[in-house]
Design an enzyme around this catalytic site. Structure first.
Site, PDB file in Angstrom:
ATOM      1  CB  VAL A 127      44.137 -31.285  -8.080  1.00  0.00           C
ATOM      2  CG1 VAL A 127      44.121 -29.932  -8.784  1.00  0.00           C
ATOM      3  CG2 VAL A 127      45.505 -31.923  -8.191  1.00  0.00           C
ATOM      4  CE  LYS A 200      45.765 -27.975  -3.631  1.00  0.00           C
ATOM      5  NZ  LYS A 200      45.148 -26.843  -2.936  1.00  0.00           N
ATOM      6  N   GLY A 298      38.288 -28.162   2.497  1.00  0.00           N
ATOM      7  CA  GLY A 298      37.216 -28.340   3.482  1.00  0.00           C
ATOM      8  C   GLY A 298      36.862 -29.806   3.666  1.00  0.00           C
TER       9      GLY A 298
HETATM   10  N1  HSE Z   1      45.502 -24.976   2.196  1.00  0.00           N
HETATM   11  C1  HSE Z   1      44.827 -25.408   1.010  1.00  0.00           C
HETATM   12  C2  HSE Z   1      44.062 -24.220   0.404  1.00  0.00           C
HETATM   13  C3  HSE Z   1      43.898 -26.536   1.348  1.00  0.00           C
HETATM   14  O1  HSE Z   1      44.010 -23.153   1.020  1.00  0.00           O
HETATM   15  O2  HSE Z   1      43.555 -24.332  -0.707  1.00  0.00           O
HETATM   16  C4  HSE Z   1      43.537 -27.410   0.207  1.00  0.00           C
HETATM   17  O3  HSE Z   1      44.644 -27.947  -0.422  1.00  0.00           O
END
Ligand code: HSE
Length: 411
Positions: A127, A200, A298
């Site tokens: 998360v 999340k 990232g």
């Molecule tokens: N695809 C997700 C985002 C990556 O854009 O936040 C991290 O979970």
């Protein structure tokens, strides 16, 4: 001790880089224990990689090496990841994962196994990427009743909404830009439909309210129906539109949990969260509001959180951390319709004046946001029971509701 990393994608390669580059810091933080990379599991070949000697395609290499005490899972998905994580825990290894799908879908079962085996199953990176949120919730904030947890939990959708709000770019163009910049996946479904944020909020709500919350328990709406007109109507209310994952306790020992685009006031700290950044607000009864902000995705930010969990596991090899949540309970999560909020509605109409008159009759305090120049009408109600406000809005004749959003009162 040896650490095995399963999955050498974006996050896994970041974990390997941090583990090797910052090894001196990590050893010091792990109370002087040796912390060596042992294996990297991946079915792909990486010729010329500086980590070539660590690669294996065989999970048994990891599970049969007694020196491996901690296994990192950065593969994603629930098929192989679930099988390998389960086996690693059953074999008495601690496991660290960044995989929110795995935790949201299988967290309770895996935490139970970890408990039985007296090892740790940790997932700070699942998360908010690099933002500390799991550890604060399970350590620093434990004296509070959590009255609400809510936040911007997906960077891709926040980037798209920022482009819509700040630059007047429409949804499909903003999505294309997010893909060109590498933020959104080629198949961006899980981001834009809200599934990623849903996983999340499941993890946060499970931690805050003590029972496993499954993704199917959470009403989930993405941002693809948000229009530039919605953005303009929100501005008229002194608000911005953000995709918010939220959960709070309600009467009768239940909770609500949902993901949906919402209006938040310009004065809110969360309104200042732009581009791919994430922010999570926790409202504690003793502390009040606290906001955790930073890079929610990232390679290196996420690796930072994963390796911190590895260090924590290393420090708790002999004494398991008290951590996790209880069994799921049918009916524990109830609809947001039980909450009280101001509500925004945008609807199609063939007779603007008639719709406006009816809205004014049914919602005397409502603020009409549209100007009658289009065949759509938008309005903001006073605070009321969400379910009742929705029913009343649906009862307005000559009007087809296209968008409904809460005005959320967040930090
Ligand atoms: N695809 C997700 C985002 C990556 O854009 O936040 C991290 O979970």
């Amino acid at each position: 001790m040896k650490i095995a990393v399963m999955g050498f994608g974006t996050v896994g390669s970041g974990v390997v880089e941090v583990l090797t580059k910052n090894n001196d810091v990590i050893v010091k933080s792990s109370l002087g224990q040796a912390m060596d990379l042992g294996y990297i599991l991946d079915i792909r070949d990486f010729p010329g990689s500086p980590y070539e000697k660590y690669f294996t395609k065989n999970f048994n290499d990891i599970i049969s090496d007694p020196e491996v005490k901690i296994v990192v899972e950065t593969m994603g998905g629930v098929t192989f990841a679930y099988d390998y994580v389960k086996q690693a825990l059953l074999s008495g290894r601690s496991v660290v994962t960044s995989n929110k799908q795995l935790v949201a879908e299988k967290g309770y079962e895996l935490l139970q196994i970890a408990d039985k085996k007296n090892v740790n199953f940790m997932f700070e990176a699942s998360v908010g990427g690099g933002i500390p949120i799991i550890a604060p919730l399970t350590e620093c904030l434990t004296a509070n009743r959590i009255e609400e947890v809510a936040g911007i939990l997906n960077g891709t959708t926040n980037y798209i909404l920022t482009q819509m709000i700040d630059n007047g770019v429409d949804f499909s163009q903003a999505l294309k830009e997010a893909q060109d910049l590498g933020y959104a996946e080629k198949d961006p479904t899980s981001d834009i439909e809200g599934y990623d944020a849903c996983r999340k909020i499941c993890i946060l709500a499970s931690l805050c309210y003590g029972k496993h919350i499954y993704p199917e328990d959470v009403s989930t709406e993405g941002i693809k129906d948000v229009t530039l007109n919605d953005v303009a109507y929100a501005k008229k209310c002194g608000c911005q539109i953000k995709l918010i994952g939220s959960s709070k306790p309600v009467e009768g020992g239940h909770i609500t949990a949902s993901v949906a685009p919402a209006f938040i006031k310009d004065s809110s700290i969360l309104a200042d969260v732009h581009d791919v950044f994430n922010a999570i607000m926790v409202r504690g009864d003793a502390l009040g509001d606290v906001v955790f902000y930073g890079r929610g995705a990232g390679k290196m930010p996420t690796a930072s959180a994963v390796v911190a969990d590895v260090i924590d596991c290393a420090k708790h090899l002999l004494r398991k951390r008290a951590f996790g949540w209880g069994a799921p309970e049918k009916g524990f999560v109830v609809s947001d319709d039980y909450l009280t909020s101001r509500m925004y509605f945008r609807a199609e109409t063939n007779d603007y004046s008639l719709s406006e008159k009816e809205i004014k009759d049914k919602f005397p305090e409502a603020e009409i946001l549209s100007d009658g120049s289009l065949n759509e009408i938008a309005f903001m109600t006073d605070a009321g029971n969400i379910g009742e406000l929705k029913n009343k809005a649906e009862s307005v004749e000559n009007m087809n509701i296209k968008m409904t959003m809460r005005l959320m009162n967040l930090a």
